[in-house]
Write a protein that holds these residues in place. Sequence first.
Motif, PDB file in Angstrom:
ATOM      1  N   VAL A 149     -12.519  -2.400  -3.657  1.00  0.00           N
ATOM      2  CA  VAL A 149     -11.474  -1.474  -3.226  1.00  0.00           C
ATOM      3  C   VAL A 149     -11.888  -0.699  -1.982  1.00  0.00           C
ATOM      4  O   VAL A 149     -11.028  -0.308  -1.170  1.00  0.00           O
ATOM      5  N   GLU A 150     -13.187  -0.491  -1.802  1.00  0.00           N
ATOM      6  CA  GLU A 150     -13.654   0.284  -0.652  1.00  0.00           C
ATOM      7  C   GLU A 150     -13.293  -0.396   0.668  1.00  0.00           C
ATOM      8  O   GLU A 150     -13.143   0.269   1.693  1.00  0.00           O
ATOM      9  N   ALA A 157      -4.555   4.179   1.594  1.00  0.00           N
ATOM     10  CA  ALA A 157      -4.195   5.539   1.996  1.00  0.00           C
ATOM     11  C   ALA A 157      -2.836   5.559   2.692  1.00  0.00           C
ATOM     12  O   ALA A 157      -2.035   6.480   2.502  1.00  0.00           O
ATOM     13  N   LEU A 158      -2.548   4.528   3.490  1.00  0.00           N
ATOM     14  CA  LEU A 158      -1.241   4.426   4.140  1.00  0.00           C
ATOM     15  C   LEU A 158      -0.142   4.233   3.101  1.00  0.00           C
ATOM     16  O   LEU A 158       0.919   4.873   3.174  1.00  0.00           O
ATOM     17  N   LEU A 159      -0.375   3.374   2.130  1.00  0.00           N
ATOM     18  CA  LEU A 159       0.607   3.174   1.065  1.00  0.00           C
ATOM     19  C   LEU A 159       0.849   4.474   0.310  1.00  0.00           C
ATOM     20  O   LEU A 159       1.998   4.807  -0.017  1.00  0.00           O
ATOM     21  N   CYS A 160      -0.209   5.208   0.039  1.00  0.00           N
ATOM     22  CA  CYS A 160      -0.087   6.480  -0.675  1.00  0.00           C
ATOM     23  C   CYS A 160       0.730   7.494   0.123  1.00  0.00           C
ATOM     24  O   CYS A 160       1.586   8.190  -0.420  1.00  0.00           O
ATOM     25  N   ALA A 161       0.478   7.541   1.425  1.00  0.00           N
ATOM     26  CA  ALA A 161       1.125   8.551   2.264  1.00  0.00           C
ATOM     27  C   ALA A 161       2.588   8.240   2.551  1.00  0.00           C
ATOM     28  O   ALA A 161       3.408   9.162   2.674  1.00  0.00           O
ATOM     29  N   ARG A 162       2.947   6.945   2.618  1.00  0.00           N
ATOM     30  CA  ARG A 162       4.275   6.624   3.142  1.00  0.00           C
ATOM     31  C   ARG A 162       5.122   5.695   2.276  1.00  0.00           C
ATOM     32  O   ARG A 162       6.329   5.598   2.501  1.00  0.00           O
ATOM     33  N   PHE A 181      -5.140   4.628  -6.615  1.00  0.00           N
ATOM     34  CA  PHE A 181      -5.303   5.038  -5.218  1.00  0.00           C
ATOM     35  C   PHE A 181      -4.491   6.276  -4.878  1.00  0.00           C
ATOM     36  O   PHE A 181      -4.905   7.076  -4.030  1.00  0.00           O
ATOM     37  N   ALA A 182      -3.354   6.488  -5.498  1.00  0.00           N
ATOM     38  CA  ALA A 182      -2.559   7.676  -5.171  1.00  0.00           C
ATOM     39  C   ALA A 182      -3.299   8.944  -5.566  1.00  0.00           C
ATOM     40  O   ALA A 182      -3.291   9.940  -4.825  1.00  0.00           O
ATOM     41  N   ALA A 183      -3.950   8.919  -6.708  1.00  0.00           N
ATOM     42  CA  ALA A 183      -4.710  10.087  -7.146  1.00  0.00           C
ATOM     43  C   ALA A 183      -5.960  10.285  -6.303  1.00  0.00           C
ATOM     44  O   ALA A 183      -6.305  11.418  -5.936  1.00  0.00           O
ATOM     45  N   ARG A 184      -6.618   9.185  -5.962  1.00  0.00           N
ATOM     46  CA  ARG A 184      -7.883   9.299  -5.235  1.00  0.00           C
ATOM     47  C   ARG A 184      -7.688   9.614  -3.757  1.00  0.00           C
ATOM     48  O   ARG A 184      -8.476  10.369  -3.167  1.00  0.00           O
ATOM     49  N   LEU A 185      -6.651   9.063  -3.139  1.00  0.00           N
ATOM     50  CA  LEU A 185      -6.532   9.118  -1.683  1.00  0.00           C
ATOM     51  C   LEU A 185      -5.447  10.072  -1.195  1.00  0.00           C
ATOM     52  O   LEU A 185      -5.186  10.127   0.007  1.00  0.00           O
ATOM     53  N   ARG A 186      -4.827  10.807  -2.093  1.00  0.00           N
ATOM     54  CA  ARG A 186      -3.782  11.728  -1.663  1.00  0.00           C
ATOM     55  C   ARG A 186      -4.346  12.730  -0.656  1.00  0.00           C
ATOM     56  O   ARG A 186      -5.369  13.366  -0.883  1.00  0.00           O
ATOM     57  N   GLY A 210      11.442  -1.210   4.081  1.00  0.00           N
ATOM     58  CA  GLY A 210      11.733  -0.076   3.215  1.00  0.00           C
ATOM     59  C   GLY A 210      11.250  -0.260   1.790  1.00  0.00           C
ATOM     60  O   GLY A 210      11.657   0.497   0.902  1.00  0.00           O
ATOM     61  N   GLY A 211      10.389  -1.244   1.556  1.00  0.00           N
ATOM     62  CA  GLY A 211       9.870  -1.471   0.215  1.00  0.00           C
ATOM     63  C   GLY A 211       8.906  -0.381  -0.222  1.00  0.00           C
ATOM     64  O   GLY A 211       8.418   0.408   0.583  1.00  0.00           O
ATOM     65  N   TRP A 212       8.639  -0.359  -1.521  1.00  0.00           N
ATOM     66  CA  TRP A 212       7.741   0.661  -2.069  1.00  0.00           C
ATOM     67  C   TRP A 212       6.735   0.025  -3.030  1.00  0.00           C
ATOM     68  O   TRP A 212       6.902  -1.115  -3.437  1.00  0.00           O
ATOM     69  N   VAL A 213       5.694   0.792  -3.358  1.00  0.00           N
ATOM     70  CA  VAL A 213       4.623   0.276  -4.204  1.00  0.00           C
ATOM     71  C   VAL A 213       4.341   1.227  -5.354  1.00  0.00           C
ATOM     72  O   VAL A 213       4.746   2.395  -5.345  1.00  0.00           O
ATOM     73  N   SER A 214       3.631   0.695  -6.359  1.00  0.00           N
ATOM     74  CA  SER A 214       3.165   1.512  -7.473  1.00  0.00           C
ATOM     75  C   SER A 214       2.081   2.472  -6.995  1.00  0.00           C
ATOM     76  O   SER A 214       1.541   2.331  -5.898  1.00  0.00           O
ATOM     77  N   ASP A 215       1.740   3.442  -7.846  1.00  0.00           N
ATOM     78  CA  ASP A 215       0.719   4.428  -7.466  1.00  0.00           C
ATOM     79  C   ASP A 215      -0.692   3.985  -7.825  1.00  0.00           C
ATOM     80  O   ASP A 215      -1.649   4.715  -7.631  1.00  0.00           O
TER      81      ASP A 215
END
Length: 253
Positions: A149-150, A157-162, A181-186, A210-215
Amino acid sequence: MRAFRAGRYEARLAETEDDIRRAQGLRWRAFRAARGRGKVVATDADSFDAICRHVLVEDRWSGAPVAAFRLLDLRNGAEAGRSYSAQFYDLSALAAYPGRMVEMGRFCLDPEWHDPDILRVAWGAMARHVDEERVEMLFGCSSFQGTDVEAHLDAFALLCARHLGPERWLPKEKAPDLFRFAARLRGRVPDRRRAMQGLPPLLRSYVAMGGWVSDHAVVDPDLGTIHVFTALEVNRIPAARARTLRGVAESCL
């Protein structure tokens, strides 16, 4: 989905067992041989192949398959639990989704081909299927190479932010090996150039529309990948992008 041609490529539904074996062979080269896995069996196959429709994109000059994916049509979100993705993600939140859905799975490009027109034709085929079947949501798993993952922190981080999905539809955790990643990289500011380069082609296309992803993402030791649940609500595709996709589909023979 009607077959069509664009330049040197043709996209069509698999019609025979041999067609499906050719798609499975391409999947093996993309998912297993290229990553040092599955060296004995030269096909990638599972139980979902029998309930899906398979799409091949072929080079018309040589007949070689250069891309493949499979489609699982679902009447609404209540059927999402029988999808491939539901093995790894708790999709109970999607049970209330009222519209037609399709899971786009095992999407792959031949690792030796790098023509961007291949991806364009594949999405043109998908756009035609969406229109013909009146699909309202596409979803599936988008895979990053490797299980470290590293190596993909900027992309995540981009997925988390946007690109995180709406809370009402977000999958819950199910698989044993997760990267939250959402919790770790927010709050982490990604290197945008590195992040975009690190996104798999399919995922890059999803988020551009305009697609979205899981957290969270799932580490898949079988394929040696990290994948993230990805969805695209068709009515949220930007108008200009939708016109482009339909233009590709309508301009092809």
